[in-house]
Scaffold this motif. Sequence first.
Motif, PDB file in Angstrom:
ATOM      1  N   HIS A 183       0.827  -1.203   0.000  1.00 43.45           N
ATOM      2  CA  HIS A 183       0.000   0.000   0.000  1.00 43.45           C
ATOM      3  C   HIS A 183       0.864   1.257   0.000  1.00 43.45           C
ATOM      4  CE1 HIS A 183      -3.708  -2.264   1.801  1.00 43.45           C
ATOM      5  NE2 HIS A 183      -3.395  -2.648   0.581  1.00 43.45           N
ATOM      6  N   ILE A 184       0.492   2.186  -0.870  1.00 43.00           N
ATOM      7  CA  ILE A 184       1.197   3.454  -0.996  1.00 43.00           C
ATOM      8  C   ILE A 184       0.250   4.588  -0.601  1.00 43.00           C
ATOM      9  CG2 ILE A 184       2.451   5.017  -2.535  1.00 43.00           C
ATOM     10  CD1 ILE A 184       3.854   2.332  -2.146  1.00 43.00           C
ATOM     11  N   LEU A 185       0.665   5.370   0.379  1.00 49.09           N
ATOM     12  CA  LEU A 185      -0.115   6.527   0.817  1.00 49.09           C
ATOM     13  C   LEU A 185       0.260   7.746  -0.015  1.00 49.09           C
ATOM     14  CD1 LEU A 185       0.419   5.846   4.602  1.00 49.09           C
ATOM     15  CD2 LEU A 185      -1.836   5.907   3.512  1.00 49.09           C
ATOM     16  N   GLY A 186      -0.745   8.501  -0.429  1.00 42.72           N
ATOM     17  CA  GLY A 186      -0.509   9.735  -1.157  1.00 42.72           C
ATOM     18  C   GLY A 186      -1.080  10.911  -0.384  1.00 42.72           C
ATOM     19  N   TYR A 187      -0.258  11.928  -0.120  1.00 46.27           N
ATOM     20  CA  TYR A 187      -0.693  13.091   0.653  1.00 46.27           C
ATOM     21  C   TYR A 187      -0.711  14.350  -0.209  1.00 46.27           C
ATOM     22  CZ  TYR A 187       0.122  10.076   4.665  1.00 46.27           C
ATOM     23  OH  TYR A 187       0.078   9.027   5.571  1.00 46.27           O
ATOM     24  N   TYR A 188      -1.684  15.194   0.079  1.00 50.24           N
ATOM     25  CA  TYR A 188      -1.844  16.488  -0.602  1.00 50.24           C
ATOM     26  C   TYR A 188      -2.041  16.317  -2.107  1.00 50.24           C
ATOM     27  CZ  TYR A 188      -0.571  18.565   3.844  1.00 50.24           C
ATOM     28  OH  TYR A 188      -0.553  18.930   5.167  1.00 50.24           O
ATOM     29  N   ARG A 194       2.455  11.591  -7.779  1.00 52.39           N
ATOM     30  CA  ARG A 194       3.262  12.750  -8.138  1.00 52.39           C
ATOM     31  C   ARG A 194       2.608  13.552  -9.263  1.00 52.39           C
ATOM     32  NH1 ARG A 194       8.652  12.416  -6.302  1.00 52.39           N
ATOM     33  NH2 ARG A 194       9.465  13.490  -8.120  1.00 52.39           N
ATOM     34  N   GLU A 195       2.024  12.844 -10.231  1.00 53.15           N
ATOM     35  CA  GLU A 195       1.347  13.534 -11.331  1.00 53.15           C
ATOM     36  C   GLU A 195       0.103  14.273 -10.850  1.00 53.15           C
ATOM     37  OE1 GLU A 195       0.709  10.515 -14.273  1.00 53.15           O
ATOM     38  OE2 GLU A 195       2.875  10.182 -14.528  1.00 53.15           O
ATOM     39  N   ALA A 196      -0.465  13.842  -9.703  1.00 59.21           N
ATOM     40  CA  ALA A 196      -1.590  14.543  -9.084  1.00 59.21           C
ATOM     41  C   ALA A 196      -1.101  15.562  -8.057  1.00 59.21           C
ATOM     42  CB  ALA A 196      -2.542  13.540  -8.423  1.00 59.21           C
ATOM     43  N   ARG A 197       0.202  15.892  -8.143  1.00 53.07           N
ATOM     44  CA  ARG A 197       0.821  16.945  -7.324  1.00 53.07           C
ATOM     45  C   ARG A 197       0.835  16.607  -5.835  1.00 53.07           C
ATOM     46  NH1 ARG A 197      -1.471  18.355 -11.604  1.00 53.07           N
ATOM     47  NH2 ARG A 197      -3.573  18.342 -10.747  1.00 53.07           N
ATOM     48  N   GLY A 198       0.915  15.303  -5.536  1.00 53.66           N
ATOM     49  CA  GLY A 198       1.021  14.860  -4.161  1.00 53.66           C
ATOM     50  C   GLY A 198       2.373  14.256  -3.875  1.00 53.66           C
ATOM     51  N   THR A 199       2.533  13.717  -2.680  1.00 53.40           N
ATOM     52  CA  THR A 199       3.776  13.058  -2.303  1.00 53.40           C
ATOM     53  C   THR A 199       3.474  11.657  -1.768  1.00 53.40           C
ATOM     54  OG1 THR A 199       5.823  13.308  -1.031  1.00 53.40           O
ATOM     55  CG2 THR A 199       3.805  13.985   0.051  1.00 53.40           C
ATOM     56  N   ALA A 200       4.342  10.700  -2.107  1.00 46.40           N
ATOM     57  CA  ALA A 200       4.070   9.286  -1.847  1.00 46.40           C
ATOM     58  C   ALA A 200       4.864   8.767  -0.655  1.00 46.40           C
ATOM     59  CB  ALA A 200       4.410   8.458  -3.088  1.00 46.40           C
ATOM     60  N   VAL A 201       4.195   7.932   0.164  1.00 45.62           N
ATOM     61  CA  VAL A 201       4.786   7.360   1.380  1.00 45.62           C
ATOM     62  C   VAL A 201       4.446   5.867   1.425  1.00 45.62           C
ATOM     63  CG1 VAL A 201       4.652   7.349   3.908  1.00 45.62           C
ATOM     64  CG2 VAL A 201       4.679   9.530   2.669  1.00 45.62           C
ATOM     65  N   LEU A 202       5.431   5.039   1.751  1.00 47.13           N
ATOM     66  CA  LEU A 202       5.183   3.601   1.900  1.00 47.13           C
ATOM     67  C   LEU A 202       4.437   3.341   3.201  1.00 47.13           C
ATOM     68  CD1 LEU A 202       5.652   0.685   0.881  1.00 47.13           C
ATOM     69  CD2 LEU A 202       7.775   0.679   2.232  1.00 47.13           C
ATOM     70  N   GLU A 223       4.815  20.044   6.981  1.00 42.25           N
ATOM     71  CA  GLU A 223       5.599  20.963   6.151  1.00 42.25           C
ATOM     72  C   GLU A 223       6.575  20.197   5.273  1.00 42.25           C
ATOM     73  OE1 GLU A 223       4.698  24.064   5.922  1.00 42.25           O
ATOM     74  OE2 GLU A 223       3.172  23.537   7.418  1.00 42.25           O
ATOM     75  N   GLN A 224       7.115  19.107   5.797  1.00 48.24           N
ATOM     76  CA  GLN A 224       8.008  18.282   4.984  1.00 48.24           C
ATOM     77  C   GLN A 224       7.267  17.662   3.803  1.00 48.24           C
ATOM     78  OE1 GLN A 224       9.538  15.487   7.852  1.00 48.24           O
ATOM     79  NE2 GLN A 224      11.223  16.841   8.467  1.00 48.24           N
ATOM     80  N   LEU A 225       6.045  17.173   4.069  1.00 45.84           N
ATOM     81  CA  LEU A 225       5.249  16.576   2.993  1.00 45.84           C
ATOM     82  C   LEU A 225       4.877  17.620   1.941  1.00 45.84           C
ATOM     83  CD1 LEU A 225       2.898  14.317   5.156  1.00 45.84           C
ATOM     84  CD2 LEU A 225       4.748  13.533   3.670  1.00 45.84           C
ATOM     85  N   LYS A 226       4.509  18.812   2.400  1.00 48.78           N
ATOM     86  CA  LYS A 226       4.182  19.888   1.454  1.00 48.78           C
ATOM     87  C   LYS A 226       5.402  20.279   0.634  1.00 48.78           C
ATOM     88  CE  LYS A 226       0.537  21.980   4.313  1.00 48.78           C
ATOM     89  NZ  LYS A 226       0.193  23.156   5.148  1.00 48.78           N
ATOM     90  N   ALA A 227       6.548  20.349   1.293  1.00 49.39           N
ATOM     91  CA  ALA A 227       7.780  20.718   0.586  1.00 49.39           C
ATOM     92  C   ALA A 227       8.111  19.681  -0.487  1.00 49.39           C
ATOM     93  CB  ALA A 227       8.936  20.856   1.581  1.00 49.39           C
ATOM     94  N   ALA A 228       7.867  18.408  -0.172  1.00 51.18           N
ATOM     95  CA  ALA A 228       8.111  17.355  -1.156  1.00 51.18           C
ATOM     96  C   ALA A 228       7.197  17.517  -2.364  1.00 51.18           C
ATOM     97  CB  ALA A 228       7.912  15.986  -0.517  1.00 51.18           C
ATOM     98  N   CYS A 229       5.956  17.946  -2.121  1.00 52.60           N
ATOM     99  CA  CYS A 229       5.030  18.217  -3.227  1.00 52.60           C
ATOM    100  C   CYS A 229       5.545  19.350  -4.091  1.00 52.60           C
ATOM    101  CB  CYS A 229       3.644  18.579  -2.699  1.00 52.60           C
ATOM    102  SG  CYS A 229       2.786  17.274  -1.810  1.00 52.60           S
ATOM    103  N   GLU A 230       6.060  20.389  -3.469  1.00 48.89           N
ATOM    104  CA  GLU A 230       6.551  21.545  -4.208  1.00 48.89           C
ATOM    105  C   GLU A 230       7.766  21.198  -5.038  1.00 48.89           C
ATOM    106  OE1 GLU A 230       7.193  24.412  -1.174  1.00 48.89           O
ATOM    107  OE2 GLU A 230       5.040  24.743  -0.814  1.00 48.89           O
TER     108      GLU A 230
END
Length: 296
Positions: A87-92, A197-205, A285-292
């Motif tokens: 399972h891969i979690l996607g944030y933002y 990533r294409e949906a402008r989010g960041t991925a977490v295992l 903030e780290q997750l948002k920065a990864a999105c940016e």
Amino acid sequence: MELGQLLTKVDMQKGCDLHTHTQASDGMNEPAENVRLAYEKGLSAVAITDHDTVSGVQEAMEAGARYGITVVPGVEISTMAGGKDIHILGYYVDTEDRVFLDRLTNLRNTRNERNEKIIANLRRLGIEISMEEVISGLGRDLKPDESIGRPHIADTLVRKGFASDMRDAFDRYLAHGAPAYAPQPRISPQEACNWIREARGTAVLAHPGLYGDDELVRSILEQSNLSGIEVFHSDHGTEEEHRYLKLAEEFGLIITAGSDYHGERQGAVFHGDIGGRRIAEHVLEQLKAACEEITD
């Protein structure tokens, strides 16, 4: 950072639970209820991460505004690697991205086909059960973007007396290798990361300890474009937390935490209670920065 230092830092803050499920997938509560419970637990933020759908996010965001608590829009995508469900979690993620939403719809359609195979396998075992019974067990109408999963089938098995509780239903019938289990065609972890990533989010295992194969976990980290790893999870012990903290440091990954809360079934909270695993607020903030970084 050492594990003890990290936990102390979390304890000094309200903290964030970055893994919860709602009725939009296989959770028991409406999205707004998860937010209310998070507020009562003293959390500063809660993520809504339903399986292969983001349909519960908007309601949760509105509730977050009422309760004054941050709601992180998320999703949990089902993939396959090494013969295991990963399972891969996607944030933002952008919850209005049409391409992303269409991809999630395709995943849910595949899940529905797998559910029918599980029901057929159960019937071959002499267990009279139907998908209509599973859906009626929800006690409400199934919304178009919601998905039915194995926990719903397990709940029906318990209600009909074929299993003593949810864990027994999985162990006896539904878990990988059990007689009613049916494989589901999956995308790879890397593909899920690309979608996020294409949906402008960041991925977490998600919950690496549940896979029972740290070599596979390492391989996924090496091959997939992940930004983080869920070190703290309701089903992780201290030894596992130490191992995955070291992996996070080795791969330069964001450290996250989540209860994997699904609500209460048959008198027991599935995985863990909201806020049972939490991480400090700076992780958002780290997750948002990864999105940016992805969109730059």
